[in-house]
Design a protein around this motif. Structure first.
Motif, short mmCIF file in Angstrom:
data_model
loop_
_atom_site.label_atom_id
_atom_site.label_comp_id
_atom_site.label_asym_id
_atom_site.label_seq_id
_atom_site.Cartn_x
_atom_site.Cartn_y
_atom_site.Cartn_z
N ARG A 530 2.12 13.97 -1.71
CA ARG A 530 0.96 14.20 -2.57
C ARG A 530 0.85 15.69 -2.83
NH1 ARG A 530 1.69 9.66 -2.54
NH2 ARG A 530 0.30 7.90 -2.10
N LYS A 531 0.47 16.02 -4.07
CA LYS A 531 0.24 17.42 -4.42
C LYS A 531 -1.24 17.62 -4.72
CE LYS A 531 1.52 21.15 -7.55
NZ LYS A 531 1.67 22.10 -6.41
N PRO A 532 -1.98 18.40 -3.89
CA PRO A 532 -3.40 18.62 -4.14
C PRO A 532 -3.64 19.34 -5.46
CG PRO A 532 -2.78 19.30 -1.92
CD PRO A 532 -1.52 19.06 -2.67
N ASN A 533 -4.72 19.01 -6.13
CA ASN A 533 -5.07 19.67 -7.38
C ASN A 533 -5.27 21.16 -7.15
OD1 ASN A 533 -5.03 17.27 -8.82
ND2 ASN A 533 -7.21 16.86 -8.46
N GLY A 534 -4.70 21.96 -8.03
CA GLY A 534 -4.87 23.40 -7.96
C GLY A 534 -4.02 24.09 -6.91
N SER A 535 -3.17 23.37 -6.21
CA SER A 535 -2.33 23.99 -5.18
C SER A 535 -1.17 24.74 -5.82
CB SER A 535 -1.81 22.93 -4.21
OG SER A 535 -1.04 21.97 -4.91
N LYS A 536 -0.58 25.63 -5.06
CA LYS A 536 0.50 26.46 -5.57
C LYS A 536 1.78 25.64 -5.73
CE LYS A 536 -1.31 30.74 -3.58
NZ LYS A 536 -1.64 31.36 -4.87
N PRO A 537 2.73 26.12 -6.54
CA PRO A 537 3.98 25.38 -6.76
C PRO A 537 4.70 25.11 -5.44
CG PRO A 537 3.78 27.19 -8.33
CD PRO A 537 2.66 27.35 -7.36
N GLY A 538 5.24 23.91 -5.33
CA GLY A 538 6.01 23.55 -4.15
C GLY A 538 5.21 23.08 -2.96
N PHE A 539 3.86 23.15 -3.06
CA PHE A 539 3.03 22.74 -1.92
C PHE A 539 2.75 21.25 -2.01
CE2 PHE A 539 -1.09 21.94 0.11
CZ PHE A 539 -0.85 22.48 1.37
N VAL A 540 3.03 20.52 -0.94
CA VAL A 540 2.78 19.08 -0.90
C VAL A 540 2.14 18.73 0.44
CG1 VAL A 540 4.65 18.43 -2.47
CG2 VAL A 540 5.11 18.62 -0.01
N ILE A 541 1.45 17.60 0.47
CA ILE A 541 0.93 17.06 1.72
C ILE A 541 1.48 15.65 1.88
CG2 ILE A 541 -1.18 18.45 1.77
CD1 ILE A 541 -2.68 16.11 0.56
N PHE A 542 1.52 15.17 3.13
CA PHE A 542 2.10 13.85 3.36
C PHE A 542 1.64 13.34 4.72
CE2 PHE A 542 4.99 17.27 4.50
CZ PHE A 542 5.27 17.01 5.84
N GLU A 543 1.89 12.08 4.96
CA GLU A 543 1.61 11.47 6.25
C GLU A 543 2.61 10.34 6.46
OE1 GLU A 543 -1.92 8.50 4.59
OE2 GLU A 543 -2.42 10.20 5.91
N GLY A 544 2.72 9.89 7.71
CA GLY A 544 3.65 8.81 8.01
C GLY A 544 5.08 9.26 8.13
N GLN A 545 5.30 10.54 8.43
CA GLN A 545 6.65 11.07 8.53
C GLN A 545 7.28 10.74 9.89
OE1 GLN A 545 3.91 12.79 8.65
NE2 GLN A 545 4.02 14.51 10.08
N THR A 546 8.61 10.80 9.93
CA THR A 546 9.37 10.70 11.18
C THR A 546 10.04 12.05 11.41
OG1 THR A 546 9.80 8.36 10.75
CG2 THR A 546 11.18 9.44 12.40
N THR A 547 10.12 12.49 12.66
CA THR A 547 10.68 13.80 12.97
C THR A 547 11.94 13.65 13.81
OG1 THR A 547 8.47 14.77 12.96
CG2 THR A 547 10.22 16.07 13.97
N ILE A 548 12.99 14.35 13.40
CA ILE A 548 14.22 14.41 14.21
C ILE A 548 14.56 15.87 14.46
CG2 ILE A 548 15.16 12.22 13.39
CD1 ILE A 548 16.96 13.76 11.51
N ASN A 549 15.29 16.14 15.52
CA ASN A 549 15.70 17.50 15.86
C ASN A 549 17.20 17.66 15.63
OD1 ASN A 549 13.09 17.08 17.37
ND2 ASN A 549 13.47 19.21 17.86
N VAL A 550 17.55 18.74 14.93
CA VAL A 550 18.96 19.03 14.66
C VAL A 550 19.20 20.52 14.85
CG1 VAL A 550 19.29 17.13 13.02
CG2 VAL A 550 18.51 19.35 12.19
N THR A 551 20.46 20.88 14.99
CA THR A 551 20.85 22.29 15.09
C THR A 551 21.63 22.67 13.84
OG1 THR A 551 20.93 22.23 17.51
CG2 THR A 551 22.16 23.99 16.42
#
Length: 566
Positions: A530-551
């Motif tokens: 989701r991109k909030p109204n009036g937010s700067k270019p490239g800024f997004v918000i989200f939920e329900g993500q999965t996180t992995i660790n890599v090198t």
């Protein structure tokens, strides 16, 4: 190894085989010290890079994209006048030195035949590129003009006669093989031999002299070992070696280099991979000078603002102390008289301990009490305002830290979009009233081991276009967790575990955590962004993500660059 005389020999052989007999179609000078000649030969265009950079001087066929300035430099205009449309006759090395001569033949403005040469001298900070008239040996122009005050040995200005650099008292190893063999026999200690080779023979950098010194330590005939080793430069097997010490290039297997080996079909392709990071960073720094100054100034301003606001917020945390003092003064008002500067009163909030309260001798008792209540109310009211302002200032700091990370990751062609973004956001004033539509650069494309396309944005405009417009709703979006970095899109709704890991490695590599280990990377379907109204270019918000660790791994990134879609 270094781009020394030996490597120059191998490169000249490659360039002459591919370009001799071709025609110079276009000439560009995208950077102050570098020129591109587009040579068409055998129905193919070859972008020949001639670099007189003080650190990265070299000649190669380079397919790294570049952006031309709106106005061509004077040197580029002179090259176009004399070389555009000319036939490239041959490319040769001058002795075994770091000097390359490119001879061409064409016609001048009035139709007469004209023979010219480009001489590239790769001498560190003294590197230069000359355009010479072959008939008179007069310098028509050169990429770096050097006045007589700075160099009294040679004329380095247009119109002067071209004179070779002062010759050193060293031998060409290809013409003095017997002398090289005798030197090897006279210096059995490897370290001493390396120094002797470098000081007596032309074209050896320290690393190549050390390599030959180690090669001849093997059992066998010294002359044969040295001859065979030198001849390998005529049939190179280009490779990069990746180790804990960094990345090195070599024209064939070197005993003094260790680590993972990546082979390339040509010296030019190998150098493109090697210099992709090094020279790109330098080019970015040149083109991004204004952008970097704005970013750093805004960062400094907002960080200073945050410190000041935090100090005000800390002061507001003591607001209750002013309230207590006001209440105590009101309770013991009868003990106060005008003209007092302080009074000690029992604090009934703290076991009747005496507390010293400063007073203004210009105010009466009730006015002094009211003064403390006024301070209390102002501080309490300021807390909400300060929290709002600190949130805005922190958002600005995050934004400019992200831009700073993007400049570190950007290629020269990406810098223009970052500048356009700053203009759109009001941080850089538009130079001209006429709005020019910038060239739209594309995200970089990679291919996973199974052929799945993965795209990586390099700036906010690219990120927003890639994530919010180009990607399909079921594609997988990746980004480093709470770390500035690129948006990465895996163009698949169900990527394999290996592809997901490779996408995460790209997200970690193209982020501020490039040099870290176990970098957390979030991923989720694009539809959850989701991109909030009036937010700067490239800024997004989200939920329900999965996180992995890599090198992050340079070798993996290079492999994904060279993979092709299956």
């Amino acid at each position: 190894m270094s781009f020394d005389g030996l490597f120059t020999k191998a490169m000249v052989q490659e360039l002459d085989a591919k370009l001799a007999g071709g025609r110079i179609m276009k000439i560009h000078q995208p950077y102050p010290n570098e020129v591109f000649l587009v040579v068409r030969n055998n129905r193919k265009n070859y972008p020949l890079l001639l670099s007189a950079h003080p650190t990265f001087a070299r000649a190669q066929i380079s397919n790294i994209k570049y952006a031309n300035p709106q106005t061509a430099p004077n040197f580029a205009m002179m090259l176009r006048k004399h070389l555009e449309g000319a036939s490239l006759l041959h490319i040769e090395q001058i002795e075994n030195d770091r000097m390359i001569k490119i001879t061409s033949a064409g016609r001048n403005e009035i139709g007469d035949e004209e023979k010219t040469s480009l001489i590239l001298e790769m001498m560190g900070r003294h590197s230069n590129l000359f355009l010479i008239d072959e008939a008179s040996q007069r310098i028509l122009d050169l990429i770096k003009h050097v006045s007589a005050d700075q160099n009294r040995v040679r004329t380095l200005m247009p119109g002067g006669k071209y004179i070779m650099p002062p010759k050193q008292d060293v031998l060409n190893p290809y013409q003095s093989l017997a002398g090289l063999a005798n030197l090897i026999l006279d210096n059995p200690v490897e370290a001493d031999l390396a120094k002797a080779i470098q000081s007596h023979f032309q074209g050896f950098a320290r690393d190549s002299a050390s390599e030959l010194a180690q090669v001849v330590q093997q059992n066998g005939d010294a002359l044969k070992l040295a001859t065979d080793w030198l001849n390998k430069f005529k049939q190179p097997e280009p490779q990069l070696r990746l180790s804990q010490r960094g990345v090195n290039f070599a024209p064939f297997d070197w005993l003094t280099l260790s680590g993972q080996k990546i082979a390339y079909p040509s010296l030019s392709e190998m150098l493109d991979a090697y210099f992709a990071e090094k020279s790109e960073r330098d080019r970015v720094q040149q083109q991004a000078a204004v952008v970097l100054r704005v970013i750093r100034n805004e960062l400094k301003k907002n960080r200073t603002k945050l410190k000041r606001q935090q100090a005000d917020l800390d002061a507001a945390a003591n607001a209750d102390e002013y309230k207590i003092k006001g209440e105590l003064l009101t309770t013991y008002l009868y003990q106060l008289t005008k003209g007092m500067t302080s009074i000690d009163l029992p604090n009934y909030y703290d076991n009747e301990r005496l507390i010293k309260i400063d007073l203004s001798n210009q105010l009466g008792p009730s006015q002094n009490a009211q003064r403390y209540f006024t301070k209390y109310n102002k501080l309490k009211a300021s807390v909400k305002y300060l929290n709002e302002q600190m949130a805005l200032a922190q958002a600005e700091v995050n934004y400019f830290e992200n831009l700073l990370a993007q400049v570190d990751l950007a290629s020269p062609r990406d810098i223009e979009e970052i500048r356009v973004e700053l203009v759109q956001e009001g941080y850089i004033r538009q130079q001209s009233k006429k709005k020019q539509k910038p060239q739209v650069s594309q995200p970089e494309k990679f291919y996973a081991s199974d052929g799945t396309l993965i795209e990586v944005g390099k700036n906010n405009l690219q990120n927003e276009r890639l994530s919010m417009k180009t990607a399909k709703k079921n594609d997988i979006w990746l980004h480093t967790k709470d770390i500035p970095g690129s948006h990465v899109i895996i163009h698949s709704d169900s990527p394999s575990p290996a592809t997901l890991t490779e996408g995460a490695i790209l997200a970690a590599y193209f982020s501020k955590a490039r040099d870290s280990a176990n970098v957390p990377v979030d991923y989720l379907p694009v539809r959850r962004l989701r991109k909030p109204n009036g937010s700067k270019p490239g800024f997004v918000i989200f939920e329900g993500q999965t996180t992995i660790n890599v090198t992050p791994d340079y070798a993996t990134v290079q492999q994904l660059r060279t993979n092709k879609s299956q």
